[in-house]
Motif scaffolding. Structure first.
Motif, PDB file in Angstrom:
ATOM      1  N   ASN A  10      22.735  -3.636 -17.469  1.00 22.56           N
ATOM      2  CA  ASN A  10      23.537  -3.285 -16.443  1.00 22.56           C
ATOM      3  C   ASN A  10      24.690  -2.865 -17.226  1.00 22.56           C
ATOM      4  O   ASN A  10      25.514  -2.295 -16.785  1.00 22.56           O
ATOM      5  CB  ASN A  10      24.138  -5.054 -15.690  1.00 22.56           C
ATOM      6  N   LEU A  11      25.441  -3.403 -17.986  1.00 20.96           N
ATOM      7  CA  LEU A  11      26.102  -3.163 -19.072  1.00 20.96           C
ATOM      8  C   LEU A  11      26.062  -1.944 -19.442  1.00 20.96           C
ATOM      9  O   LEU A  11      26.708  -0.556 -19.487  1.00 20.96           O
ATOM     10  CB  LEU A  11      26.582  -4.000 -20.487  1.00 20.96           C
ATOM     11  N   ASP A  12      24.757  -1.376 -19.937  1.00 27.64           N
ATOM     12  CA  ASP A  12      24.247   0.052 -20.847  1.00 27.64           C
ATOM     13  C   ASP A  12      24.607   0.697 -18.230  1.00 27.64           C
ATOM     14  O   ASP A  12      24.980   1.956 -18.637  1.00 27.64           O
ATOM     15  CB  ASP A  12      22.844   0.432 -21.018  1.00 27.64           C
ATOM     16  N   GLU A  13      24.648   0.750 -17.930  1.00 23.78           N
ATOM     17  CA  GLU A  13      24.158   0.996 -17.039  1.00 23.78           C
ATOM     18  C   GLU A  13      26.202   1.455 -15.916  1.00 23.78           C
ATOM     19  O   GLU A  13      25.769   2.531 -15.666  1.00 23.78           O
ATOM     20  CB  GLU A  13      23.686   0.882 -15.481  1.00 23.78           C
ATOM     21  N   VAL A  14      26.587   0.214 -16.126  1.00 25.52           N
ATOM     22  CA  VAL A  14      27.506   0.669 -15.808  1.00 25.52           C
ATOM     23  C   VAL A  14      28.842   1.420 -16.992  1.00 25.52           C
ATOM     24  O   VAL A  14      29.552   2.204 -16.389  1.00 25.52           O
ATOM     25  CB  VAL A  14      28.749  -0.737 -15.474  1.00 25.52           C
ATOM     26  N   THR A  15      28.724   1.362 -17.608  1.00 29.52           N
ATOM     27  CA  THR A  15      29.626   2.115 -18.844  1.00 29.52           C
ATOM     28  C   THR A  15      29.513   3.479 -19.201  1.00 29.52           C
ATOM     29  O   THR A  15      29.273   4.402 -19.169  1.00 29.52           O
ATOM     30  CB  THR A  15      28.556   1.844 -20.393  1.00 29.52           C
ATOM     31  N   ASN A  65      31.352  -5.490 -12.878  1.00 25.18           N
ATOM     32  CA  ASN A  65      30.172  -4.617 -12.063  1.00 25.18           C
ATOM     33  C   ASN A  65      29.299  -5.494 -11.190  1.00 25.18           C
ATOM     34  O   ASN A  65      28.269  -5.886 -11.545  1.00 25.18           O
ATOM     35  CB  ASN A  65      29.370  -4.817 -14.012  1.00 25.18           C
ATOM     36  N   ASP A  66      29.713  -5.828 -10.044  1.00 30.83           N
ATOM     37  CA  ASP A  66      28.981  -6.323  -9.493  1.00 30.83           C
ATOM     38  C   ASP A  66      30.333  -6.310  -7.745  1.00 30.83           C
ATOM     39  O   ASP A  66      30.960  -5.429  -8.114  1.00 30.83           O
ATOM     40  CB  ASP A  66      29.265  -7.546  -9.286  1.00 30.83           C
ATOM     41  N   ASN A  67      29.374  -6.287  -6.257  1.00 33.26           N
ATOM     42  CA  ASN A  67      29.837  -6.190  -5.503  1.00 33.26           C
ATOM     43  C   ASN A  67      31.102  -7.493  -5.233  1.00 33.26           C
ATOM     44  O   ASN A  67      29.939  -7.772  -4.229  1.00 33.26           O
ATOM     45  CB  ASN A  67      28.931  -5.351  -4.160  1.00 33.26           C
ATOM     46  N   LEU A  68      32.117  -6.924  -4.790  1.00 32.07           N
ATOM     47  CA  LEU A  68      33.085  -8.296  -4.503  1.00 32.07           C
ATOM     48  C   LEU A  68      33.802  -8.023  -3.051  1.00 32.07           C
ATOM     49  O   LEU A  68      33.274  -7.448  -2.384  1.00 32.07           O
ATOM     50  CB  LEU A  68      33.825  -8.307  -5.551  1.00 32.07           C
ATOM     51  N   ILE A  87      47.789  -1.859 -12.613  1.00 33.90           N
ATOM     52  CA  ILE A  87      46.377  -1.914 -13.043  1.00 33.90           C
ATOM     53  C   ILE A  87      45.517  -1.831 -11.970  1.00 33.90           C
ATOM     54  O   ILE A  87      46.166  -2.286 -10.529  1.00 33.90           O
ATOM     55  CB  ILE A  87      46.585  -3.206 -13.648  1.00 33.90           C
ATOM     56  N   GLU A  88      44.419  -0.973 -11.547  1.00 30.57           N
ATOM     57  CA  GLU A  88      43.374  -0.709 -10.721  1.00 30.57           C
ATOM     58  C   GLU A  88      42.412  -1.325 -10.927  1.00 30.57           C
ATOM     59  O   GLU A  88      42.073  -1.951 -12.217  1.00 30.57           O
ATOM     60  CB  GLU A  88      42.562   0.586 -11.038  1.00 30.57           C
ATOM     61  N   VAL A  89      41.753  -2.144  -9.580  1.00 32.36           N
ATOM     62  CA  VAL A  89      41.202  -3.422 -10.084  1.00 32.36           C
ATOM     63  C   VAL A  89      40.194  -2.017  -8.928  1.00 32.36           C
ATOM     64  O   VAL A  89      39.892  -2.239  -7.643  1.00 32.36           O
ATOM     65  CB  VAL A  89      41.096  -4.829  -9.442  1.00 32.36           C
ATOM     66  N   TRP A  90      38.372  -2.625  -9.921  1.00 32.19           N
ATOM     67  CA  TRP A  90      37.217  -1.244  -8.930  1.00 32.19           C
ATOM     68  C   TRP A  90      36.406  -2.680  -8.697  1.00 32.19           C
ATOM     69  O   TRP A  90      35.970  -2.789 -10.402  1.00 32.19           O
ATOM     70  CB  TRP A  90      36.862  -0.663  -9.741  1.00 32.19           C
ATOM     71  N   ASP A  91      35.455  -2.590  -8.526  1.00 29.85           N
ATOM     72  CA  ASP A  91      33.962  -2.992  -7.948  1.00 29.85           C
ATOM     73  C   ASP A  91      33.159  -2.223  -8.304  1.00 29.85           C
ATOM     74  O   ASP A  91      33.624  -0.684  -8.550  1.00 29.85           O
ATOM     75  CB  ASP A  91      33.802  -4.532  -6.342  1.00 29.85           C
TER      76      ASP A  91
END
Length: 180
Positions: A10-15, A65-68, A87-91
């Motif tokens: 999951n970390l590799d994918e979001v990176t 790294n999830d849908n919030l 600051i921007e906050v993105w899911d």
């Protein structure tokens, strides 16, 4: 361990997604909670820890790294903005939509992404409707007596979606007319 491998993947994918957007991953913070926090997704303690890291590392966008829920994004943004304004906050969905937006070339594609983004944010628009109190009816209000702010925002959200859909329809109609 299967969980560690899943976390790494999951970390590799979001990176990879952040790099596709054109960003850089400065820091990764993981949360080991058994379930997501109802208000902030990552928990208040972890949110304040992350807020301090945002300031220390001068981070502009925090990606979860999830849908919030829009209310969770709003809660995190509120906490982070106590330490760093703008600051921007993105899911995960926001990140993917931002990638599409960055690469969209046609007016139609840009409108389709705006429509998806508006639908994703939902009628609460970052949860503001849930934190506002009841509005009274009377002079200067748009709704009836006692209409809540969230009801007004929901109506505005539906109007915004309809507006984008109408713009898309006009583009599609003119494109078909040009082809004939």
């Amino acid at each position: 361990n299967e969980n560690k491998q899943k976390t790494k993947d999951n970390l590799d994918e979001v990176t990879s997604l952040v790099q596709t957007f054109g960003g850089m991953v400065n820091v990764v913070i993981t949360q080991n909670a058994a379930r997501a926090d109802k208000y902030t997704y990552i928990g208040r303690g972890k949110a304040y820890e992350l807020a301090n890291t945002i300031v220390e590392k001068d981070i502009d966008v925090a990606v979860i790294n999830d849908n919030l829920k829009s209310s969770q994004i709003y809660a995190l943004k509120t906490i982070f903005e106590e330490r760093k304004v703008n600051i921007e906050v993105w899911d995960r969905t926001d990140l993917i939509l931002q990638i599409f937006q960055k690469h969209a070339l046609t007016a139609e594609a840009k409108l389709q992404i705006r429509l998806a983004d508006t639908r994703h944010k939902g009628p609460e628009l970052y949860g503001m409707g849930q934190t506002m109190s009841q509005q009274g009816g009377g002079i200067g209000t748009h709704g009836g007596a006692g209409e809540t702010n969230s009801e007004i925002m929901r109506r505005h959200w539906r109007h915004e979606i309809k507006n984008i859909e109408n713009q898309l329809e006009k583009l599609t109609t003119s494109k078909h007319q040009q082809m004939e």
